[in-house]
Design a protein around this motif. Structure first.
Motif, PDB file in Angstrom:
ATOM      1  N   UNK A 161     132.459 -42.966  28.985  1.00 58.50           N
ATOM      2  CA  UNK A 161     132.348 -42.071  28.290  1.00 58.50           C
ATOM      3  C   UNK A 161     130.578 -42.174  27.665  1.00 58.50           C
ATOM      4  N   UNK A 162     130.217 -43.421  27.520  1.00 57.11           N
ATOM      5  CA  UNK A 162     128.706 -43.475  27.144  1.00 57.11           C
ATOM      6  C   UNK A 162     127.759 -43.853  28.211  1.00 57.11           C
ATOM      7  N   UNK A 163     128.049 -44.300  29.511  1.00 56.17           N
ATOM      8  CA  UNK A 163     127.123 -44.465  30.670  1.00 56.17           C
ATOM      9  C   UNK A 163     127.255 -43.476  31.580  1.00 56.17           C
ATOM     10  N   UNK A 164     126.421 -43.019  32.433  1.00 57.70           N
ATOM     11  CA  UNK A 164     126.543 -42.070  33.616  1.00 57.70           C
ATOM     12  C   UNK A 164     126.637 -43.104  34.837  1.00 57.70           C
ATOM     13  N   UNK A 165     126.122 -44.402  34.790  1.00 59.18           N
ATOM     14  CA  UNK A 165     125.896 -45.388  36.070  1.00 59.18           C
ATOM     15  C   UNK A 165     127.433 -45.585  36.266  1.00 59.18           C
ATOM     16  N   UNK A 166     127.741 -45.329  37.816  1.00 56.93           N
ATOM     17  CA  UNK A 166     129.022 -45.692  38.193  1.00 56.93           C
ATOM     18  C   UNK A 166     129.415 -47.194  38.243  1.00 56.93           C
ATOM     19  N   UNK A 167     128.336 -48.060  38.604  1.00 58.15           N
ATOM     20  CA  UNK A 167     128.618 -49.401  38.828  1.00 58.15           C
ATOM     21  C   UNK A 167     129.209 -50.051  37.365  1.00 58.15           C
ATOM     22  N   UNK A 168     128.616 -49.861  36.387  1.00 61.59           N
ATOM     23  CA  UNK A 168     129.272 -50.689  35.176  1.00 61.59           C
ATOM     24  C   UNK A 168     130.594 -49.994  34.668  1.00 61.59           C
ATOM     25  N   UNK A 169     130.605 -48.643  35.098  1.00 58.18           N
ATOM     26  CA  UNK A 169     131.642 -47.922  34.888  1.00 58.18           C
ATOM     27  C   UNK A 169     132.935 -48.578  35.693  1.00 58.18           C
ATOM     28  N   UNK A 170     132.748 -48.727  36.766  1.00 60.21           N
ATOM     29  CA  UNK A 170     133.820 -49.319  37.664  1.00 60.21           C
ATOM     30  C   UNK A 170     134.234 -50.725  37.289  1.00 60.21           C
ATOM     31  N   UNK A 171     133.193 -51.632  36.919  1.00 62.61           N
ATOM     32  CA  UNK A 171     133.574 -53.117  36.457  1.00 62.61           C
ATOM     33  C   UNK A 171     134.265 -52.776  35.122  1.00 62.61           C
ATOM     34  N   UNK A 172     133.901 -51.838  34.341  1.00 61.59           N
ATOM     35  CA  UNK A 172     134.642 -51.586  33.282  1.00 61.59           C
ATOM     36  C   UNK A 172     136.283 -51.258  33.318  1.00 61.59           C
ATOM     37  N   UNK A 173     136.323 -50.337  34.381  1.00 57.76           N
ATOM     38  CA  UNK A 173     137.698 -49.913  34.743  1.00 57.76           C
ATOM     39  C   UNK A 173     138.753 -51.170  35.217  1.00 57.76           C
ATOM     40  N   UNK A 174     137.856 -51.647  36.154  1.00 63.97           N
ATOM     41  CA  UNK A 174     138.722 -53.175  36.603  1.00 63.97           C
ATOM     42  C   UNK A 174     139.213 -54.151  35.524  1.00 63.97           C
ATOM     43  N   UNK A 175     138.154 -54.356  34.715  1.00 62.46           N
ATOM     44  CA  UNK A 175     138.311 -55.193  33.715  1.00 62.46           C
ATOM     45  C   UNK A 175     139.423 -54.636  32.680  1.00 62.46           C
TER      46      UNK A 175
END
Length: 573
Positions: A161-175
């Motif tokens: 919801x805060x960042x548009x970049x996909x790679x930190x969002x993917x890491x956040x979902x896995x975590x």
């Protein structure tokens, strides 16, 4: 456990019945037309020929059938660890859990078809409520670690919801999946921490049946007098909302825009996708609730320690490794305090080439050192307090020397970034090296204070690192570092910015024209192709980028950007 025993007995009984049937068939064959006379048939078990033909041994045949049935029953038994981690019987599903799970499915269908963003967090909140209600119904109490994992999970889900970049969002979902599993299962040991996410697969299967049985039990006792008034009230409420909402929207354009922005745009064409999202969202919410009500007991799995070695056999390889690390670190410290010019003159390498040459090797050295520590602890001598102190000293020295290796690797990457700029790969491996250094510090602390808390501390540190990585906006950091480098020495790689996300727009907006427009060209084209994005699918980073580009559009023509190298090919590292 009673069901398992009944299954074994049933198998043996079936085998006995088969054996009896076989014996009866053999007797029937002996009395049928064309069968040999009774005098010609040998006694069972004698094996003597009758009329020139061998007679089967019925008793031996029955014994073989019983052994086969026993072998099949043993093969059908689950593995010992499956029985060990099997959850307790779940209590009947509560109405609050069912309603919350259905709400999670409805939110997923309405808010996730257009992308993630804030809609993901809004869809997870009802699933969290479903898990909480199920845990309370099962009389499970929320412990401090459970609260920490749950809060961390929700915080990680806020990254998209805060960042548009996909790679930190993917890491956040896995975590977030890892922390959610830890919150539901309450794991404390290494097997529990590593295997807890697998519990979602088992809970998804059992949760579907659990929820279906709850719906069936309620539908059977739900009379027409109870559901019909509710259905009528819901229909009237929807009709009033549609009628007056249409009137107010036609009366005021501002209200129409607000209503259009808040209401999900649902069409017939995306109906199958939304139905699928509803089913998946409901199933995941039921899985979380089922795991909260009756979690798999992963902590019951015990890893047997390895065979203890003698001090000499165990310590000799590690002492040699410590000496090697000490020699390498001595060279690194000598180079750090003024020896660069001499080293570079003798090798013929530049600062950047020297840094690039060794970073990856040092990263692998850090990873392998963690593996060496894990194996050394497994085979460490443990006959008394003296052995424990000896192990702490040897491994403590190795950890301290490894921290110097970590510092050297980070210093090399800093030199390389100064020379060539910051990229996603360089930033991500630097963050990973820093986290590995933190893990080594945690291992050293576990050697002093005990290691019971170490599995949860490592998992928590990984999730905290991912959360910090997402909140700091990696693409924004990359853009800021490269803009500062341009202001210092006039060097900039405009081609690389074309692959960044909208998070980089605020920093790239500081560049002078025409470089600003050329740097933002790829991001602007990507958002133009995406068109209008609803509020629940838009990140805060994308919202800010759209505002900036709306106020100061991209103006540089293609030819100018081409001369500045925007469309040139480049490598990542």
């Amino acid at each position: 456990m009673s069901e398992h025993t009944d299954g074994v007995d049933g198998t043996e009984a079936g085998a006995g019945a088969e054996a009896g049937a076989g014996a009866a068939g053999a007797e029937a064959a002996g009395s049928g037309p064309g069968a040999p006379a009774a005098a010609d048939v040998a006694a069972p078990g004698s094996g003597a020929p009758a009329g020139g033909r061998p007679v089967p041994d019925v008793a031996a045949w029955q014994e073989r059938q019983r052994s086969y049935a026993t072998a099949r029953a043993q093969a059908a038994q689950p593995a010992a660890w499956v029985v060990l981690v099997r959850p307790a019987e779940a209590v009947p599903i509560r109405t609050g859990t069912l309603v919350a799970a259905l709400a999670a499915g409805l939110a997923a269908a309405l808010l996730l078809a257009d992308g993630l963003g804030l809609g993901l967090l809004l869809a997870v909140v009802p699933a969290t409520v479903a898990a909480y209600v199920a845990a309370r119904a099962a009389r499970r109490r929320a412990r401090p670690w459970t609260v920490v994992w749950a809060i961390g999970c929700l915080a990680l889900l806020a990254v998209p919801a805060l960042r548009d970049s996909a790679w930190p969002a993917t890491l956040a979902l896995l975590s977030a999946v890892l922390l959610g599993a830890l919150a539901l299962h309450g794991s404390r040991t290494w097997p529990g921490v590593l295997l807890s996410p697998l519990g979602f697969f088992a809970a998804a299967v059992s949760g579907a049946g659990w929820g279906w049985s709850g719906l069936r039990s309620r539908s059977g006792g739900l009379s027409k007098d109870r559901w019909l008034p509710l259905a009528k009230a819901a229909a009237v409420a929807v009709g009033l909302l549609v009628l007056f909402g249409a009137l107010f929207a036609s009366a005021d354009a501002a209200f129409a825009d607000l209503l259009g922005g808040l209401t999900p745009d649902v069409s017939v064409g995306d109906g199958p996708v939304r139905v699928l999202l509803f089913l998946v969202g409901t199933l995941l919410a039921l899985a979380a609730a089922r795991a909260a009500a009756a979690p798999l007991r992963w902590d019951r799995i015990k890893v047997a320690p390895g065979k203890a070695r003698s001090r000499v056999e165990w310590a000799l390889p590690l002492v040699v490794l410590n000496l090697l690390f000490a020699g390498f670190n001595a060279v690194q410290l000598a180079v750090l305090f003024g020896g660069y010019d001499k080293v570079l003159a003798s090798t013929g390498l530049s600062h950047a080439e020297y840094a690039r040459q060794g970073f990856w090797q040092l990263l692998w050295a850090t990873l392998l050192t963690l593996a060496v520590i894990a194996l050394a602890l497994r085979w460490a001598p443990r006959s008394g307090a003296g052995d424990r102190r000896f192990v702490r000293v040897v491994l403590g020295v190795l950890c301290a020397l490894t921290l110097v290796v970590v510092a050297s690797a980070l210093r090399r990457m800093d030199f390389y970034v100064d020379a060539y700029g910051l990229t996603r790969l360089r930033l991500s491996v630097t963050a990973m090296e820093m986290w590995l250094g933190l893990v080594i510090v945690l291992i050293m602390a576990a050697g002093v204070f005990g290691a019971r808390w170490l599995p949860r501390a490592v998992a928590g540190s990984a999730a905290a690192a991912v959360l910090a990585f997402g909140l700091l906006s990696p693409d924004g950091m990359i853009a800021e570092r490269n803009v500062a480098r341009f202001e210092a020495d006039g060097k900039i790689d405009l081609a690389y910015f074309q692959s960044l996300s909208a998070d980089a727009v605020p920093a790239l907006d500081k560049l002078p024209e025409p470089r600003r427009s050329c740097a933002l060209r790829g991001i602007n084209d990507e958002m133009s192709r995406a068109g209008e994005v609803p509020w629940y699918a838009m990140s805060l980073g994308e919202y800010r980028a759209r505002q900036i580009l709306r106020e100061r559009p991209v103006t540089a023509p293609y030819e100018v950007c081409s001369r500045l190298g925007v469309f040139a090919d480049r490598s990542e590292l």
